[in-house]
Design a protein around this motif. Structure first.
Motif, PDB file in Angstrom:
ATOM      1  N   SER A 115       0.871  24.645  32.615  1.00  0.00           N
ATOM      2  CA  SER A 115       1.623  23.960  33.668  1.00  0.00           C
ATOM      3  C   SER A 115       2.148  24.955  34.688  1.00  0.00           C
ATOM      4  O   SER A 115       2.464  26.102  34.356  1.00  0.00           O
ATOM      5  N   ASN A 141       3.774  27.989  30.682  1.00  0.00           N
ATOM      6  CA  ASN A 141       4.553  27.330  31.729  1.00  0.00           C
ATOM      7  C   ASN A 141       4.789  28.255  32.927  1.00  0.00           C
ATOM      8  O   ASN A 141       4.681  29.473  32.826  1.00  0.00           O
ATOM      9  N   GLY A 166       6.559  22.325  32.096  1.00  0.00           N
ATOM     10  CA  GLY A 166       5.708  21.915  30.985  1.00  0.00           C
ATOM     11  C   GLY A 166       6.216  20.717  30.207  1.00  0.00           C
ATOM     12  O   GLY A 166       5.600  20.316  29.212  1.00  0.00           O
TER      13      GLY A 166
END
Length: 290
Positions: free
Chosen positions: A13, A42, A17
């Motif tokens: 991400s 993340n 996340g």
């Protein structure tokens, strides 16, 4: 008997996340014979970060769930996964496509665009401060400012539910119900929804046993013998739970059984009951209430 299957699942991400984690938990829970090793990547917002992600995927190959907005980084991630021969799914694509078709507007593709310091954000911060100040029966004079008041016996998940609600922008106070001690007058006079949390006695006893083990030093374990401790005595606990339910019934407070609910499910039930209360009492709904 079905064999256990292990898979490494990479969650990539460009933001916190949280969305990917929620999707992964919800879907993996549907598989009874799977062991999933999560790898969370993340705040991936540069080629250097992405290179580390691809190295990690190469070390422990497995499918990739992604929520990346930057088109260049997405392209490099897709290409890298193709080279490593691992599957990748950008989970936001179907929703973005649906909304673009219906809105007639192209998504801006800006990472973390959902995290802005807007009115909703500050409402969540205010709700968190409120929960801290009104946890476990503190500052009952401020119950009038609550969006919802949770009541229940000790260890019925009032506090974690209140904090989860605060993260949704809901100011939730909680007040313990203790046999032999009348509820505070501020609670009985409050013009806000009051919701009882109840729990099966056997489940409550196990939770309380674990609590006692955590807080008692080794040298004092003998003092916590269950046969001499009314906090976990089955007969006492059953009577306590029954008394609390009857008290809620006598005041017309709806009750949520948390025995087999997660905190998230309990909070959802509380929000729904609060909405029903607001529908019946629109004149008591404060301005700006969620």
């Amino acid at each position: 008997m079905t064999a256990e299957h292990r898979v490494s699942l990479h969650l990539v991400s460009d933001a916190t996340g949280e969305t990917l984690s929620s999707i992964a938990r919800a879907t993996v829970a549907q598989f009874e014979h799977a062991t999933v090793a999560y790898h969370r990547w993340n705040l991936i917002r540069s080629r250097i970060h992405l290179r580390r992600v691809l190295e990690g995927i190469a070390d422990d190959p497995g499918p990739v769930l992604a929520s990346m907005m930057d088109r260049k980084l997405r392209g490099e991630l897709d290409a890298g996964c193709a080279r490593l021969n691992v599957q990748i799914l950008n989970v936001l694509d179907p929703v973005l496509s649906l909304l673009q078709d219906n809105l007639g507007e192209t998504a801006v593709g800006r990472p973390g665009n959902q995290y802005v310091l807007d009115e909703e954000y500050y409402r969540r911060i205010e709700a968190m401060h409120y929960v801290l100040a009104h946890d476990d029966g503190q500052a009952t004079a401020g119950l009038a400012d609550a969006d919802v008041v949770l009541v229940g016996v000790s260890r019925a998940s009032k506090t974690p539910t209140a904090f989860y609600l605060a993260n949704r922008g809901v100011k939730a106070a909680n007040v313990p119900l203790i046999p032999g001690i009348p509820p505070p007058d501020d609670l009985l006079q409050v013009k806000r929804p009051v919701i009882g949390l109840t729990i099966e006695p056997a489940t409550l006893i196990e939770i309380r046993r674990n609590r006692l083990r955590l807080i008692a030093p080794r040298t004092e374990r003998a003092v916590l013998d269950e046969r001499d401790n009314t906090y976990v005595d089955p007969d006492v606990v059953r009577a306590e739970v029954l008394w609390a339910r009857r008290l809620c019934l006598s005041h017309g407070w709806p009750v949520v059984d948390v025995s087999r609910r997660s905190i998230e499910e309990t909070a959802a039930a509380v929000i729904e009951l609060s909405s029903h209360w607001a529908t019946r009492h629109p004149e008591l709904q404060p301005d700006g209430a969620p």
